[in-house]
Design an enzyme around this catalytic site. Structure first.
Site, short mmCIF file in Angstrom:
data_model
loop_
_atom_site.label_atom_id
_atom_site.label_comp_id
_atom_site.label_asym_id
_atom_site.label_seq_id
_atom_site.Cartn_x
_atom_site.Cartn_y
_atom_site.Cartn_z
N GLU A 329 0.67 -1.23 -0.02
CA GLU A 329 0.04 0.00 -0.13
C GLU A 329 0.68 1.49 0.10
OE1 GLU A 329 -3.89 -0.97 2.46
OE2 GLU A 329 -2.45 0.07 3.34
N CYS A 330 0.74 2.32 -1.05
CA CYS A 330 1.26 3.53 -0.82
C CYS A 330 2.64 3.45 -0.94
CB CYS A 330 0.73 4.25 0.25
SG CYS A 330 0.72 6.15 -0.08
N GLY A 331 3.30 3.81 0.44
CA GLY A 331 4.60 3.73 0.68
C GLY A 331 5.18 2.59 0.31
#
Length: 456
Positions: A329-331
């Site tokens: 997710e994301c990072g």
């Protein structure tokens, strides 16, 4: 019962007031449970550092109204006091057109009173108009009292008290203006707890101030934990059969720290053994793992350290190529890219599985997203819809030929877009998910992991 801390707007000091209350309660009573309205990751880290208990997110968009009620009541069991930190202004909701997912919405849903924090730094008599407006705007929301924050002097306090006297609205706290009562922030909010060397001292300072600045005689009865519906505290998961133990490597360090505790709990309840490892410090993955989980965080801040750990990057690349189910997710997505370019426009090599680069910029992308799966992954099936949240300042240089999600914003007629990557057994997206009642998502992930023959 419990108490929900609201602000007239963002930036009035909700978190400082919340932490001061939690610090005092934890010093006195120990068994204190906190909650946070909305999809925030960092404020709950501070709550947990103070109380020693994981903070729980209450978000009816990411989950449901029923799940918010269930989660709240479940985690009141066995505690003495409970406190909820709100989000933005009291009536500010997901769309801006109504108060869905606002602090007021949660207050009504859980039937808890509101403690309204007012920034008094540029106010005197007008404070009464603001307080009265918030108290009367929605009669279904019970404002139990106010906290006067950033009061400048005794004379200033006297003017504020005189203005509020006719309203018969209790002043339950007074915090003087103190420059030392600040937590450093950066591009996505507060600096996380693991990076702050002075935090224990700061918490002690808040507890000392809280002992004298709040009306505890009035507050304690409001804060006492009281389960509203005992039927929802210990509902068993509806999962048939005994689940085998599945070893999942979860990236947890200063670069990757954005995880919802409810998600981690759900994985463990479904048979996962979560094994923490650090892409910053460890040179290899834990032995025998069958799945990888990369949460969000700040890989851009620690990009050089991540790049320097060539062994860890290679280990992750090898595992994904071998087909290990991976959730990023994301990072976590950024870490799997070819490069991350930081705010100083320096580029750093990352894992390189995703044929794109992540570049930090000034533009903030945030908001709720309804995501419709366009590909099968270890977590979702084609056509499945999930609600998630975006919050990042990076952009990717390439769009996948076969994107993972079609996404739209919270508004039903909002424009749509595509994003996310699916390859090998990898699910990588900017969308943060709080699974709530959707146990089929982690079940699907664990089933894929169980089928992986670990060669690590």
């Amino acid at each position: 019962m419990a108490l929900i801390i609201a602000g007239e707007r963002s930036g009035v000091g909700k978190t400082t007031v919340t932490l001061a209350l939690l610090s005092c309660l934890s010093r006195r009573y120990r068994r204190v449970q906190s909650f946070k309205v909305g999809p925030d990751y960092i404020d709950p880290m501070f709550h947990q550092r103070v109380t020693g208990r994981p903070c729980r997110n209450l978000d009816p968009v990411l989950t449901s109204e029923a799940y918010v009620q269930t989660c709240f009541n479940r985690h009141l069991d066995g505690v003495d006091y409970a406190l909820i930190e709100g989000v933005m202004g009291l009536f500010d909701g997901a769309s801006g057109r109504d108060d869905v997912a606002s602090t007021a919405h949660i207050a009504r849903l859980l039937n808890v009173p509101v403690l309204l924090v007012l920034d008094c730094s540029r106010l005197s008599r007008s404070v009464a108009a603001i307080a009265q407006g918030y108290r009367c705007f929605d009669p279904r929301v019970q404002v139990a009292g106010v906290v006067l924050n950033r009061v400048g002097s005794d004379r200033h306090l006297e003017l504020l008290q005189d203005a509020l006297e006719s309203l018969q609205l209790p002043i339950l706290g007074v915090l003087r203006r103190q420059d030392s009562l600040t937590i450093p922030d950066r591009h996505l909010g507060l600096v996380p707890t693991d990076e702050l060397t002075f935090l224990d001292q700061f918490i002690d300072q808040l507890a000392d101030i809280g002992e004298t600045c709040f009306n505890w005689e009035h507050l304690l009865p409001l804060l006492r934990a009281e389960i509203h519906d005992s039927t929802v505290t210990n509902q068993p998961l509806n999962v048939s059969g005994t689940q085998p133990i599945t070893r999942i490597a979860i990236a947890r360090d200063r670069a990757f720290s954005f995880y919802y505790q409810d998600n981690l709990d759900l994985l463990q309840q479904l048979g996962a053994e979560l094994i923490s490892w650090s892409p910053l410090a460890d040179t290899r993955l834990p032995e025998g793992v069958q799945g990888l989980y990369f949460g969000g965080g700040f890989p851009e801040v620690f990009a050089q350290e991540l790049a320097d750990n060539i062994e860890a990057r290679q280990a992750v690349w090898n595992a994904i190529i071998q087909g290990i189910p991976t959730y990023a997710e994301c990072g976590g997505l950024m870490y799997l890219c070819q490069q991350v370019t930081d705010f100083e426009e320096k580029s750093w090599s990352m894992v390189g599985i995703l044929p794109t680069k992540a570049i930090m910029g000034k533009r903030l992308t945030l908001g709720y997203r309804q995501a419709t799966a366009l590909q099968n992954t270890p977590l979702v099936l084609i056509g499945e819809k999930v609600w998630g949240h975006e919050f990042h300042r990076s952009q990717l240089t390439a769009t996948p030929e076969h994107p993972l999600f079609k996404i739209r914003g919270y508004e039903p007629k909002g424009k749509t877009n595509v994003e996310g990557w699916q390859m090998h057994q990898l699910h990588a997206s900017y969308i943060h998910l709080l699974w709530g009642e959707r146990i089929e998502i982690p079940l699907r992930f664990l089933k894929c992991c169980q089928q992986f023959n670990s060669m690590i």
